[in-house]
Design a protein around this motif. Structure first.
Motif, PDB file in Angstrom:
ATOM      1  N   VAL A 132       0.904  -1.194   0.003  1.00 58.63           N
ATOM      2  CA  VAL A 132      -0.013  -0.089   0.048  1.00 58.63           C
ATOM      3  C   VAL A 132       0.832   1.156  -0.047  1.00 58.63           C
ATOM      4  O   VAL A 132       1.890   1.361   0.849  1.00 58.63           O
ATOM      5  CB  VAL A 132      -1.033  -0.069   1.029  1.00 58.63           C
ATOM      6  CG1 VAL A 132      -1.797   1.304   1.342  1.00 58.63           C
ATOM      7  CG2 VAL A 132      -1.853  -1.262   1.193  1.00 58.63           C
ATOM      8  N   PHE A 133       0.551   2.176  -0.843  1.00 55.62           N
ATOM      9  CA  PHE A 133       1.482   3.355  -0.984  1.00 55.62           C
ATOM     10  C   PHE A 133       0.921   4.491  -0.704  1.00 55.62           C
ATOM     11  O   PHE A 133       1.632   5.650  -0.448  1.00 55.62           O
ATOM     12  CB  PHE A 133       2.054   3.249  -2.551  1.00 55.62           C
ATOM     13  CG  PHE A 133       2.974   1.933  -2.919  1.00 55.62           C
ATOM     14  CD1 PHE A 133       4.365   2.251  -2.895  1.00 55.62           C
ATOM     15  CD2 PHE A 133       2.343   0.870  -3.136  1.00 55.62           C
ATOM     16  CE1 PHE A 133       5.059   1.339  -3.289  1.00 55.62           C
ATOM     17  CE2 PHE A 133       2.976  -0.211  -3.371  1.00 55.62           C
ATOM     18  CZ  PHE A 133       4.391  -0.034  -3.566  1.00 55.62           C
ATOM     19  N   PHE A 167      10.549   8.839  -2.231  1.00 55.82           N
ATOM     20  CA  PHE A 167      10.448   8.605  -3.406  1.00 55.82           C
ATOM     21  C   PHE A 167      10.183  10.072  -4.069  1.00 55.82           C
ATOM     22  O   PHE A 167      10.933  10.577  -4.915  1.00 55.82           O
ATOM     23  CB  PHE A 167       9.520   7.374  -4.052  1.00 55.82           C
ATOM     24  CG  PHE A 167      10.109   6.251  -3.533  1.00 55.82           C
ATOM     25  CD1 PHE A 167      10.744   5.231  -4.532  1.00 55.82           C
ATOM     26  CD2 PHE A 167       9.755   5.447  -2.265  1.00 55.82           C
ATOM     27  CE1 PHE A 167      11.211   4.272  -4.143  1.00 55.82           C
ATOM     28  CE2 PHE A 167       9.999   4.407  -2.079  1.00 55.82           C
ATOM     29  CZ  PHE A 167      10.737   3.607  -2.907  1.00 55.82           C
ATOM     30  N   LYS A 168       9.112  10.598  -3.749  1.00 55.50           N
ATOM     31  CA  LYS A 168       8.572  11.833  -4.341  1.00 55.50           C
ATOM     32  C   LYS A 168       9.577  12.971  -3.988  1.00 55.50           C
ATOM     33  O   LYS A 168       9.855  13.923  -4.714  1.00 55.50           O
ATOM     34  CB  LYS A 168       7.107  12.126  -3.761  1.00 55.50           C
ATOM     35  CG  LYS A 168       6.474  13.302  -4.496  1.00 55.50           C
ATOM     36  CD  LYS A 168       5.043  13.289  -4.403  1.00 55.50           C
ATOM     37  CE  LYS A 168       4.501  14.608  -4.891  1.00 55.50           C
ATOM     38  NZ  LYS A 168       4.920  15.043  -6.067  1.00 55.50           N
ATOM     39  N   ASN A 210       5.083   9.149  -9.737  1.00 49.09           N
ATOM     40  CA  ASN A 210       5.502  10.171  -8.894  1.00 49.09           C
ATOM     41  C   ASN A 210       7.013  10.434  -9.040  1.00 49.09           C
ATOM     42  O   ASN A 210       7.346  11.376  -8.422  1.00 49.09           O
ATOM     43  CB  ASN A 210       5.496   9.282  -7.475  1.00 49.09           C
ATOM     44  CG  ASN A 210       4.243   9.668  -7.034  1.00 49.09           C
ATOM     45  OD1 ASN A 210       3.546  10.497  -6.410  1.00 49.09           O
ATOM     46  ND2 ASN A 210       3.620   8.162  -6.906  1.00 49.09           N
ATOM     47  N   VAL A 211       7.821   9.838 -10.002  1.00 51.32           N
ATOM     48  CA  VAL A 211       9.183  10.267 -10.321  1.00 51.32           C
ATOM     49  C   VAL A 211       9.285  10.703 -11.946  1.00 51.32           C
ATOM     50  O   VAL A 211       8.596   9.676 -12.519  1.00 51.32           O
ATOM     51  CB  VAL A 211      10.136   9.138 -10.128  1.00 51.32           C
ATOM     52  CG1 VAL A 211      11.450   9.721 -10.243  1.00 51.32           C
ATOM     53  CG2 VAL A 211       9.956   8.690  -8.561  1.00 51.32           C
ATOM     54  N   PRO A 231       5.933  -5.012  -8.715  1.00 53.03           N
ATOM     55  CA  PRO A 231       5.350  -4.325  -9.913  1.00 53.03           C
ATOM     56  C   PRO A 231       4.440  -3.075  -9.225  1.00 53.03           C
ATOM     57  O   PRO A 231       4.303  -1.957  -9.948  1.00 53.03           O
ATOM     58  CB  PRO A 231       4.296  -5.325 -10.376  1.00 53.03           C
ATOM     59  CG  PRO A 231       4.265  -6.320  -9.362  1.00 53.03           C
ATOM     60  CD  PRO A 231       5.706  -6.281  -8.584  1.00 53.03           C
ATOM     61  N   LEU A 232       3.911  -3.033  -8.012  1.00 55.65           N
ATOM     62  CA  LEU A 232       3.370  -2.026  -7.464  1.00 55.65           C
ATOM     63  C   LEU A 232       4.078  -0.717  -7.184  1.00 55.65           C
ATOM     64  O   LEU A 232       3.853   0.353  -7.378  1.00 55.65           O
ATOM     65  CB  LEU A 232       2.870  -2.449  -6.082  1.00 55.65           C
ATOM     66  CG  LEU A 232       1.460  -3.310  -6.032  1.00 55.65           C
ATOM     67  CD1 LEU A 232       1.227  -3.777  -4.854  1.00 55.65           C
ATOM     68  CD2 LEU A 232       0.415  -2.871  -6.733  1.00 55.65           C
ATOM     69  N   LEU A 233       5.488  -0.970  -6.839  1.00 57.46           N
ATOM     70  CA  LEU A 233       6.539  -0.095  -6.432  1.00 57.46           C
ATOM     71  C   LEU A 233       6.745   0.612  -8.023  1.00 57.46           C
ATOM     72  O   LEU A 233       6.890   1.826  -8.041  1.00 57.46           O
ATOM     73  CB  LEU A 233       7.808  -0.625  -5.865  1.00 57.46           C
ATOM     74  CG  LEU A 233       8.873   0.454  -5.519  1.00 57.46           C
ATOM     75  CD1 LEU A 233       8.342   1.517  -4.796  1.00 57.46           C
ATOM     76  CD2 LEU A 233       9.978  -0.272  -5.005  1.00 57.46           C
ATOM     77  N   HIS A 234       7.019  -0.240  -8.928  1.00 58.33           N
ATOM     78  CA  HIS A 234       7.390   0.439  -9.917  1.00 58.33           C
ATOM     79  C   HIS A 234       6.120   1.229 -10.595  1.00 58.33           C
ATOM     80  O   HIS A 234       6.425   2.463 -11.345  1.00 58.33           O
ATOM     81  CB  HIS A 234       7.435  -0.707 -11.260  1.00 58.33           C
ATOM     82  CG  HIS A 234       7.583  -0.429 -12.616  1.00 58.33           C
ATOM     83  ND1 HIS A 234       8.904   0.227 -12.873  1.00 58.33           N
ATOM     84  CD2 HIS A 234       7.139  -0.753 -13.872  1.00 58.33           C
ATOM     85  CE1 HIS A 234       8.700   0.549 -14.343  1.00 58.33           C
ATOM     86  NE2 HIS A 234       7.856  -0.078 -14.638  1.00 58.33           N
ATOM     87  N   ASN A 235       5.002   0.927 -10.486  1.00 58.37           N
ATOM     88  CA  ASN A 235       3.697   1.613 -10.901  1.00 58.37           C
ATOM     89  C   ASN A 235       3.868   3.062 -10.237  1.00 58.37           C
ATOM     90  O   ASN A 235       3.572   4.206 -10.626  1.00 58.37           O
ATOM     91  CB  ASN A 235       2.511   1.030 -10.926  1.00 58.37           C
ATOM     92  CG  ASN A 235       2.388  -0.161 -11.742  1.00 58.37           C
ATOM     93  OD1 ASN A 235       3.054  -0.089 -12.932  1.00 58.37           O
ATOM     94  ND2 ASN A 235       1.658  -1.169 -11.781  1.00 58.37           N
ATOM     95  N   PHE A 236       4.126   3.030  -8.829  1.00 63.93           N
ATOM     96  CA  PHE A 236       4.152   4.179  -7.891  1.00 63.93           C
ATOM     97  C   PHE A 236       5.161   4.983  -8.589  1.00 63.93           C
ATOM     98  O   PHE A 236       4.856   6.298  -8.759  1.00 63.93           O
ATOM     99  CB  PHE A 236       4.391   3.699  -6.675  1.00 63.93           C
ATOM    100  CG  PHE A 236       4.468   4.788  -5.645  1.00 63.93           C
ATOM    101  CD1 PHE A 236       3.577   5.511  -5.044  1.00 63.93           C
ATOM    102  CD2 PHE A 236       5.754   5.237  -5.258  1.00 63.93           C
ATOM    103  CE1 PHE A 236       3.670   6.622  -4.128  1.00 63.93           C
ATOM    104  CE2 PHE A 236       6.078   6.269  -4.171  1.00 63.93           C
ATOM    105  CZ  PHE A 236       4.789   7.013  -4.031  1.00 63.93           C
TER     106      PHE A 236
END
Length: 314
Positions: free
Chosen positions: A229-230, A245-246, A278-279, A269-274
């Motif tokens: 969860v992000f 990250f942001k 955001n980056v 994959p969830l972190l990649h999409n985040f």
């Protein structure tokens, strides 16, 4: 300049990064052999046959980069006193490099100089911030750069706070100007070899403004987040973990994201999409999968599953 997007995996050669030899207070009987809960060992915990199988498998998963956690897993000609029983010889290390490069895999060697993860440095881990310590760090960085000829060298520098050393027998924590002085020294050693330094971005979690102001933009940032969860309903702890990250992206730092299948298979994959949301694309250099497992048969399943999950990174 940004090159090919890095889809990577962190693999342990050396494992003496947590606790002292004989210190088993961190062990969980339900997770025998877990790297970060295991006392240091006087002999290698590394299966070369399994390692070679894993390396052969990585291209099938689209993985083009490997972060090699070296620690005392190789014999350093400059400091042979750091070797343990079974450390890879220079020729064995060259064979590993040749095998990876033959498969088109970029190598990011990793020497963790965090005082939380420097058991591998033996007596020098008790000489932090002395002239002897600086000389040894420089020698090791120079030798690894000459041996691997990398584009990037990972310096670690994570978790140097008391809570992560609370069960250690010997606790060392640098902070304030001393932490920065040592970071600048290590980064300078790397850059004098024509190599880019990379660090885990833990410091930016608790002192983001100071980090943005004081860390050189040349340092590739590796913030890590291992949950699924992000945004939205996050614990305060996870808000702190995900924030860099942001924050770092907005401040103009280049990002190599750290993922893991340690808790949640879907994390990478969830972190990649985040990160894609955001980056900025020009600053998002890649993502690495971590397992925090030894390269030994008992962890075969987790290692290969970690690699397999990287197929989902598009």
């Amino acid at each position: 300049m940004k090159n090919e997007f890095m889809k990577g995996m962190l693999i342990h050669i050396g494992t003496n990064l947590w606790f002292e030899v004989g210190n088993d207070r961190g062990n969980d009987p339900n997770e025998p052999g877990k790297v970060w809960k295991s006392a240091a060992s006087e002999s290698m915990r590394f299966d070369r046959r399994l390692f070679d199988e894993l390396i052969d498998f990585l291209p099938n998963c689209g993985i083009n980069t490997v972060v090699l956690d070296l620690a005392d897993g190789i014999v350093y000609e400059s400091h042979p006193e750091l070797a343990i029983d079974g450390s890879l010889t220079r020729q064995e290390t060259l064979d590993v490099i040749k095998n990876l490069r033959a498969k088109g895999i970029k190598i990011i060697p990793k020497l963790n100089f965090s005082t939380c993860h420097d058991t591998w440095m033996k007596e020098y881990s008790k000489m932090v911030s002395t002239e002897t310590y600086y000389r040894v760090c420089r020698d090791l960085i120079d030798e690894v750069c000459a041996l691997f000829k990398p584009e990037i060298l990972h310096l670690g520098m994570d978790e140097e706070v008391y809570e992560n050393q609370a069960q250690y027998d010997y606790v060392v924590i640098r902070q304030n100007d001393l932490w920065w002085r040592d970071l600048y020294y290590l980064v300078d050693c790397v850059e004098k070899n024509g190599v880019r330094a990379c660090i885990w971005s833990d410091y930016a979690r608790h002192k983001p403004q100071e980090f943005v102001e004081r860390c050189p933009k040349s340092v590739l940032q590796c913030p890590w987040y291992y949950f699924n969860v992000f945004e939205g309903e996050l614990s305060e702890e996870n808000k702190i973990r995900v924030a860099p990250f942001k924050i770092l992206g907005d401040a103009g730092f280049d990002i190599l994201a750290g993922a893991s299948n340690e808790y949640f298979a879907e994390n990478a994959p969830l972190l990649h999409n985040f990160c894609k949301k955001n980056v900025a694309e020009s600053q998002y250099f890649g993502i690495i999968q971590t397992t925090w497992a030894m390269t030994t048969e008992e962890w075969r399943k987790q290692l290969f599953e970690a690699a397999e999950l990287m197929k989902e990174i598009k």
